[in-house]
Scaffold this motif. Structure first.
Motif, PDB file in Angstrom:
ATOM      1  N   THR A  82       0.834  -1.204   0.000  1.00  0.00           N
ATOM      2  CA  THR A  82       0.000   0.000   0.000  1.00  0.00           C
ATOM      3  C   THR A  82       0.862   1.245   0.000  1.00  0.00           C
ATOM      4  O   THR A  82       0.591   2.216  -0.727  1.00  0.00           O
ATOM      5  CB  THR A  82      -0.945   0.003   1.214  1.00  0.00           C
ATOM      6  OG1 THR A  82      -1.619  -1.247   1.285  1.00  0.00           O
ATOM      7  CG2 THR A  82      -1.967   1.120   1.101  1.00  0.00           C
ATOM      8  N   GLN A  83       1.932   1.241   0.798  1.00  0.00           N
ATOM      9  CA  GLN A  83       2.830   2.389   0.812  1.00  0.00           C
ATOM     10  C   GLN A  83       3.551   2.546  -0.526  1.00  0.00           C
ATOM     11  O   GLN A  83       3.741   3.665  -1.012  1.00  0.00           O
ATOM     12  CB  GLN A  83       3.852   2.231   1.944  1.00  0.00           C
ATOM     13  CG  GLN A  83       3.257   2.421   3.339  1.00  0.00           C
ATOM     14  CD  GLN A  83       4.260   2.089   4.431  1.00  0.00           C
ATOM     15  OE1 GLN A  83       4.452   0.926   4.787  1.00  0.00           O
ATOM     16  NE2 GLN A  83       4.910   3.114   4.947  1.00  0.00           N
ATOM     17  N   ALA A  88      -1.220   5.856   3.268  1.00  0.00           N
ATOM     18  CA  ALA A  88      -1.468   4.422   3.115  1.00  0.00           C
ATOM     19  C   ALA A  88      -2.564   3.952   4.058  1.00  0.00           C
ATOM     20  O   ALA A  88      -3.433   3.154   3.684  1.00  0.00           O
ATOM     21  CB  ALA A  88      -0.179   3.643   3.354  1.00  0.00           C
TER      22      ALA A  88
END
Length: 758
Positions: free
Chosen positions: A147-148, A183
């Motif tokens: 996600t990051q 995120a």
């Protein structure tokens, strides 16, 4: 972990860098769902004021991530749906998750973020593990979740400047803190599968391949849905270092990295130990393929480049260059007006006449009357850089004087001003106009037969210079220039003097497309359309996007256009033995005009049928005045007498004859009695009539009506919205399609839109 304070005098807050690092750690815990910033900060800092500062810092970080569409391949199609070209800034085909092989999804999760489906977008456990490992000698580990990484790629994709891109990739705690918060927010607003889909489509896989769909095709020539275990593992390993692990350049490193991924898949239970061992022994199995990019690889490169130039410059597609670039690389399907059969025939005609290595070039433009569609163009050059090649698009280049192909514009202006179709002028061999400028000795003709008592049809067929200068003098240069621009040219009206007599001889630059469009307007009975190559645009989502509007409208009355056509029809198939186009028949009714610039700077032929209008320019693209056409190699032999009829005309004839094969033979409309009558129209008296009734009477009589900018003075006996005065005065003998201005009574609405011409 305790972060010390700033111990300078009066310092009660953590030092800025330390506060940022603290906020990052606090944010990791917060994003991981272990605590809130307000509760975890005191545990880390041990002081209330510092805790509040860190919590405030975390809260102040952005929490909304605008996700712009990722660049994708755009495709240019011909009118028949065949592909002209594909182009991209990033070679990417965006795919839904369902079209990506499950083994490929699991490979990426295993090696990049095996707790992806468990954490809240930020993995505190994984980050701390990486911190500990990196502090020792265990090599570098990344602590960023999928996600990051997706957030980082989105920020990079959103960047429009070099400064934005640098901020999106800088290795600072500030960026990491912001990335963590974004995120966490993204994890709450999107499903895990949607995040994974976004990541797989945005990631760079090296060697120019963006997104897993393109990477699968590029490295293995298979769709992403059919990726095997070994293929999926290789692609999953590339993302960490697309350059260092590029199998096309570093196959050994790529193989080692692939096997690391396979081992990780084994350790996380995605595959068995036996499957991993077997896959690790397999070769890379590359089967590379390259997606064509841009116009160089196109069968119609000049037309393709013309379309791309439109996308880059037309504000229809975005107010700024950056917005237009983003639009054109957003996975568009661009359908054009190009008809391959016609384009091939036009290209063959240019090549057979002059060849690709001729000093002199040809620019051929073909426009469909009544639509604005540029259905073909050609030039006898190869596209690109280097000897014998060019990137200049001659059919679209407004850099060539049109010569005598401009004379029908003067004739149209004269007809609109009242000159009768059957009007006659006695043209001298030389002419020095009283009201216009002229060269030393005056204007002269090319042949003796161009002088004498001539009708408009004869003057057009013979291309009499003095006849048309005389006509221009009667009409007025400004009206001629205005007519040219109304029909689609771009003459600099503010720079052309009212006494510039050479205007009618085509001394101001135009392009073959412009000339073809003007002639298409005559063929379409006075309907003028802006020439366009793009007919429709569909986005990657299958929805239509705004495309250029040809803005077709009735600019001159049909009778005017038909009268011009009748005159131009005498050039090729008329009875005059001195007509310039007598050898250019194509076996069906045509209207056309030769053009030869003074000193043979360039030569033209433009002509049309009701179905197609084509303009051909021949000259030296380096500049006709410096490099005139004194002789030219045409169809394998050198000709010394170079005119529009001998150089440009044969190309036009060959192209038009072949392009009309299979089309029905159509004739032109006859000239109406009103145009034959010329100046006999009389201004009717509409004073005292209501506004709309007066407008209809004037329009029915053939006049264009405008409102005076001010109303008449007060009159208690006259109601509002009636005609108080008119110009010209009632009973005045005026020309065809003359202008009438009505002045409304006091109190009338002067902002109202007048009824359109029926």
């Amino acid at each position: 972990m305790t972060i010390p304070y700033d111990d300078r005098p009066g310092g009660r807050q953590p030092a800025p860098r330390r506060r940022t690092l603290t906020a990052w750690l606090v944010g990791l815990a917060t994003a991981s769902g272990l605590a809130t910033a307000a509760t975890v900060a005191p545990a880390v800092i041990m002081t209330g004021a510092a805790a509040n500062s860190v919590a405030d810092y975390w809260d102040a970080l952005p929490s909304t991530l605008p996700i712009e569409p990722v660049p994708q391949r755009s495709t240019i199609l011909a009118a028949d749906g065949s592909t002209i070209a594909t182009f991209y800034s990033e070679n990417r085909v965006e795919l839904p998750l369902a079209q990506i092989a499950p083994i490929a999804r699991r490979a990426v999760v295993a090696v990049e973020d095996d707790r992806f489906y468990e954490h809240g977008g930020v993995d505190l456990r994984g980050t701390l593990r990486a911190l500990v490992n990196n502090a020792g000698d265990g090599g570098r580990q990344g602590g960023s979740t999928l996600t990051q990484q997706y957030v980082k790629n989105v920020l990079l994709n959103n960047a429009e400047t070099a400064q934005d891109r640098a901020r999106a990739t800088e290795t600072t705690i500030t960026r990491k803190a912001q990335e963590a918060k974004l995120a966490a927010a993204l994890n709450r607003s999107m499903s895990k599968d949607d995040i994974l889909q976004g990541y797989l489509n945005i990631a760079y896989y090296g060697d120019g391949a963006y997104g897993i769909g393109t990477a699968a095709q590029h490295f293995f020539s298979v769709p992403a849905s059919r990726l095997t275990l070994t293929q999926a593992a290789l692609l999953a390993g590339l993302v960490q270092n697309p350059y260092g692990y590029n199998p096309m350049v570093h196959p050994d490193q790529a193989l080692k990295r692939r096997n690391v991924v396979l081992a990780r898949m084994r350790d996380t239970g995605v595959i068995t130990a036996q499957e991993a061992a077997q896959a690790q022994r397999a070769p890379l199995g590359l089967k590379p393929s390259e997606a064509a990019n841009g116009c160089t690889a196109s069968r119609y490169p000049f037309y393709c480049q013309w379309v791309r130039d439109s996308l880059e410059r037309d504000t229809t597609f975005g107010a700024t260059p950056a917005q237009r670039r983003r639009f054109m690389n957003s996975g568009l399907t661009i359908r054009t007006a190009l008809q391959p059969k016609l384009a091939d025939q036009a290209q063959r005609s240019a090549d057979e006449a002059l060849g690709r290595d001729n000093q002199f070039a040809a620019g051929v433009a073909v426009v469909q009357p009544g639509t604005g569609h540029v259905v073909a163009f050609a030039q006898n050059r190869s596209f690109g850089l280097g000897q014998g090649r060019t990137n200049q698009i001659y059919p679209a280049l407004t850099a060539f004087q049109p010569g005598s192909t401009f004379k029908p514009v003067t004739y149209a202006a004269a007809l609109e001003g009242g000159f009768p179709v059957n009007g006659v002028q006695d043209a001298p061999a030389r002419y020095r106009p009283e009201k216009l400028s002229y060269p030393p000795g005056g204007y002269r003709n090319s042949m003796a037969a161009d002088a004498g008592r001539l009708t408009a049809g004869q003057a057009l067929a013979r291309s009499s210079n003095t006849w048309f200068v005389m006509l221009e003098e009667k009409v007025g240069v400004p009206k001629v220039v205005q007519m040219a621009n109304r029909l689609g040219m771009t003459l600099p009206a503010d720079k052309i003097g009212a006494d510039e007599g050479s205007t009618t001889l085509g001394t101001h630059d135009a392009s073959p497309i412009q000339v073809a469009s003007v002639y298409a307007s005559f063929a379409a009975h006075g309907k003028v359309c802006k020439p366009v190559g793009i007919v429709s645009i569909t986005g990657a989502d299958g929805k239509p996007r705004k495309a250029p509007d040809p803005q077709c409208h009735q600019e001159i009355r049909p009778g005017i256009a038909d009268a011009v056509t009748a005159g131009l029809a005498e050039t090729v198939d008329g009875p005059d033995p001195y007509r310039t186009g007598k050898r250019l028949s194509i076996g069906r009714p045509v209207a056309g005009k030769t053009g030869t610039m003074d000193g043979n700077a360039s030569v033209w032929f433009a002509g049309y049928t009701p179905q197609l209008a084509t303009a051909v320019w021949v000259g030296d693209p380096r500049g006709g005045q410096k490099y005139p056409i004194n002789s030219v190699r045409l169809y394998g032999r050198r000709i010394g007498s170079v005119f529009g009829s001998t150089a440009a005309g044969p190309i036009w004839q060959d192209a038009m004859r072949s392009m009309h094969e299979g089309l029905p033979v159509q004739g032109f409309a006859p000239v109406g009695p009103a145009e034959l009558a010329g100046t006999h129209a009389v201004m009717p008296d509409v004073r005292g009539l209501g506004r709309d009734q007066a407008v209809r009477v004037l329009q029915d009589s053939g006049f264009d009506v405008t409102l005076a900018p001010t109303a008449a003075g007060p009159d208690p006996l006259r109601p509002k919205d009636v005609v108080a005065a008119q110009t010209p005065a009632p009973g005045t003998a005026v020309g065809l399609s003359g202008k009438a201005t009505i002045t409304l009574s006091a109190g009338s609405d002067l902002t109202v839109r007048l009824p359109d011409v029926p």
